[in-house]
Design an enzyme around this catalytic site. Structure first.
Site, PDB file in Angstrom:
ATOM      1  N   GLN A   1      -5.109  -3.441  -2.304  1.00 52.71           N
ATOM      2  CA  GLN A   1      -4.443  -2.665  -3.285  1.00 52.71           C
ATOM      3  C   GLN A   1      -4.115  -2.971  -4.806  1.00 52.71           C
ATOM      4  O   GLN A   1      -3.661  -2.262  -5.513  1.00 52.71           O
ATOM      5  CB  GLN A   1      -3.202  -1.937  -2.810  1.00 52.71           C
ATOM      6  CG  GLN A   1      -3.356  -1.180  -1.406  1.00 52.71           C
ATOM      7  CD  GLN A   1      -3.863   0.102  -1.706  1.00 52.71           C
ATOM      8  OE1 GLN A   1      -3.962   0.448  -2.735  1.00 52.71           O
ATOM      9  NE2 GLN A   1      -4.083   0.756  -0.718  1.00 52.71           N
TER      10      GLN A   1
ATOM     11  N   ASN B   1       0.839  -1.257   0.046  1.00 43.69           N
ATOM     12  CA  ASN B   1       0.067  -0.062   0.050  1.00 43.69           C
ATOM     13  C   ASN B   1       0.761   1.151  -0.017  1.00 43.69           C
ATOM     14  O   ASN B   1       0.315   2.180  -0.497  1.00 43.69           O
ATOM     15  CB  ASN B   1      -1.020  -0.216   1.234  1.00 43.69           C
ATOM     16  CG  ASN B   1      -0.220  -0.326   2.396  1.00 43.69           C
ATOM     17  OD1 ASN B   1       0.156  -1.478   2.668  1.00 43.69           O
ATOM     18  ND2 ASN B   1      -0.038   0.686   3.417  1.00 43.69           N
TER      19      ASN B   1
ATOM     20  N   CYS C   1      -3.108   4.579   7.061  1.00 45.01           N
ATOM     21  CA  CYS C   1      -3.325   4.118   8.413  1.00 45.01           C
ATOM     22  C   CYS C   1      -2.364   4.125   9.493  1.00 45.01           C
ATOM     23  O   CYS C   1      -2.596   3.903  10.588  1.00 45.01           O
ATOM     24  CB  CYS C   1      -3.635   2.557   8.128  1.00 45.01           C
ATOM     25  SG  CYS C   1      -5.220   2.281   7.029  1.00 45.01           S
TER      26      CYS C   1
ATOM     27  N   SER D   1     -11.568  -4.461  -0.065  1.00 44.63           N
ATOM     28  CA  SER D   1     -12.187  -3.579   0.580  1.00 44.63           C
ATOM     29  C   SER D   1     -12.836  -2.311  -0.473  1.00 44.63           C
ATOM     30  O   SER D   1     -12.254  -2.212  -1.595  1.00 44.63           O
ATOM     31  CB  SER D   1     -11.344  -2.416   1.280  1.00 44.63           C
ATOM     32  OG  SER D   1     -11.633  -1.435   2.111  1.00 44.63           O
ATOM     33  N   ALA D   2     -14.094  -2.013  -0.158  1.00 42.92           N
ATOM     34  CA  ALA D   2     -14.781  -1.450  -1.168  1.00 42.92           C
ATOM     35  C   ALA D   2     -14.321   0.113  -1.451  1.00 42.92           C
ATOM     36  O   ALA D   2     -14.314   0.333  -2.585  1.00 42.92           O
ATOM     37  CB  ALA D   2     -16.452  -1.381  -0.698  1.00 42.92           C
ATOM     38  N   HIS D   3     -13.787   0.616  -0.289  1.00 42.90           N
ATOM     39  CA  HIS D   3     -13.525   2.063  -0.585  1.00 42.90           C
ATOM     40  C   HIS D   3     -12.114   2.404  -1.341  1.00 42.90           C
ATOM     41  O   HIS D   3     -11.790   3.493  -1.617  1.00 42.90           O
ATOM     42  CB  HIS D   3     -13.605   2.786   0.748  1.00 42.90           C
ATOM     43  CG  HIS D   3     -12.403   2.539   1.561  1.00 42.90           C
ATOM     44  ND1 HIS D   3     -11.377   3.728   1.917  1.00 42.90           N
ATOM     45  CD2 HIS D   3     -11.971   1.650   2.288  1.00 42.90           C
ATOM     46  CE1 HIS D   3     -10.507   3.224   2.774  1.00 42.90           C
ATOM     47  NE2 HIS D   3     -10.857   2.072   3.141  1.00 42.90           N
TER      48      HIS D   3
END
Length: 384
Positions: free
Chosen positions: A180, A152, A323, A200-202
């Site tokens: 990613q 990421n 994050c 992950s959707a976002h």
């Protein structure tokens, strides 16, 4: 601001217009509980099933192997802890030194509270794991290996198929964080010999708060969320119907537009690098990367100061993974690549999205040049 240039797509992506429309209709019309047996509930469940089929098609899995969660962090925990806690007779687990905190912290938890032994695979100077060392890390007590598909922070592509083959040969559970990679690589869980995989959707122009976990064999994992029978008994709690509908639509967009978007990202990245000719003393971190990500070290200034200056100009980039950006600790990814502390502090991450235009990229590099020259001029005066 309307004229802002968003180049932090690895942190999150804007909602695709078609995703928004699908979610809006779902919120308005599909308000029934998917577990209810009357028409409103059946309609909601049908929407979930449609999204599940879309994601399964993308991963080349069966719909019954897709389980919806609140996001990739939950998916990673559910896969790693769910497997390890059900298979405690073997308590040695392996991951890489450049994983996302969602994986590293789960490994840390298993080590501290469940007495698991953890080994960390090193990476080379380009941020790719040293695959040739993996067999020497494996013992008769190894139960699980977790390695991300794409990093990421720097975008490096990891040798997932080779890892999967090694795990299959030795009957070791293989978990892959593919957050990613979605939309940038083709993902076939069968060809790659993956046992569990998180999305992950976002990160793919879908909504926040929604993710999924592919599980090859649910019977080999303990569920972590107990209660009802939702998600085929693996993850209790009423499903986020509108969010899942949006996730399914986002994946459908990927399948329909994949090559076009990938080509667009390549042009954006190449143009950005070409336009850096007006800046001196910079370097790119990592090779064999996806075209959406550019980890850039610009020496003589602090990455944090540069990112902040650019934000005042309406250009949004990050200094590391979103994050861990609030942490004072240096990037563990760049550390693992043996980058100097000074270079790490001088690094920013630019991540491109399908909504970015060529004009935006050229403007962003112009502003980056101005910001860099300004900060380099000020830097000597700030030195004590």
């Amino acid at each position: 601001m309307s004229s802002s240039i968003y180049l932090d797509n690895n942190a999150t992506t804007p909602l695709d217009p078609s995703v928004y429309e699908k979610m809006k209709a779902s919120l308005k019309e599909q308000y029934g509980n998917p577990s209810s047996k009357y028409s409103l509930g059946i309609e909601a469940k049908t929407s979930l099933d449609h999204a599940r089929h879309s994601i399964a098609s993308y991963l080349n899995s069966s719909p019954e192997q897709i389980y919806f969660t609140s996001g990739a962090s939950e998916s990673n925990s559910a896969a790693i802890m769910g497997y390890c806690l059900k298979n405690k007779e073997k308590n040695h687990i392996i991951t890489s030194s450049i994983e996302h905190p969602a994986v590293l912290e789960t490994f840390k938890f298993l080590k501290e509270y469940h007495s698991f032994t953890v080994s960390y695979l090193p990476v080379n100077s380009d941020g790719v794991i040293l695959i040739d060392l993996l067999p020497s890390f494996i013992t008769s007590n190894t139960s699980l290996i977790a390695v991300m598909m794409v990093n990421n922070e720097i975008g490096t592509i990891q040798p997932i198929k080779q890892i999967g083959e090694i795990c299959k040969e030795r009957s070791i559970h293989f978990h892959c964080d593919a957050v990613q990679a979605a939309g940038k690589l083709q993902i076939d869980v069968n060809e790659l010999h993956i046992n569990t995989l998180s999305l992950s959707a976002h990160k793919v122009y879908g909504p926040k708060g929604v993710g999924c976990l592919f599980i090859k064999d649910k019977n080999k994992l303990h569920p972590l969320v107990h209660g009802g029978s939702q998600e085929m008994g693996f993850r209790s709690g009423t499903e986020n119907v509108a969010g899942i509908v949006g996730f399914g639509q986002a994946i459908t967009c990927i399948m329909n537009e994949w090559q076009h978007d990938l080509d667009h990202l390549k042009v954006l990245r190449q143009t950005f690098i070409q336009e850096l000719s007006h800046i001196s003393d910079w370097s790119i971190n990592g090779r064999c990367t996806v075209p959406s990500t550019l980890s850039l070290t610009i020496r003589g200034i602090r990455g944090e100061a540069l990112a902040q200056t650019l934000s005042y100009m309406g250009v949004y980039v990050s200094i590391a993974s979103a994050c861990s950006a609030s942490s004072s600790k240096l990037s563990h990814v760049l550390k693992a690549m043996n980058k100097s502390d000074e270079d790490i502090r001088s690094t920013i991450r630019i991540s491109f999205g399908k909504q970015n235009t060529l004009e935006e990229i050229i403007k962003a590099t112009q502003l980056l040049t101005i910001a860099t020259n300004k900060l380099r001029t000020l830097a000597p005066k700030a030195t004590v």
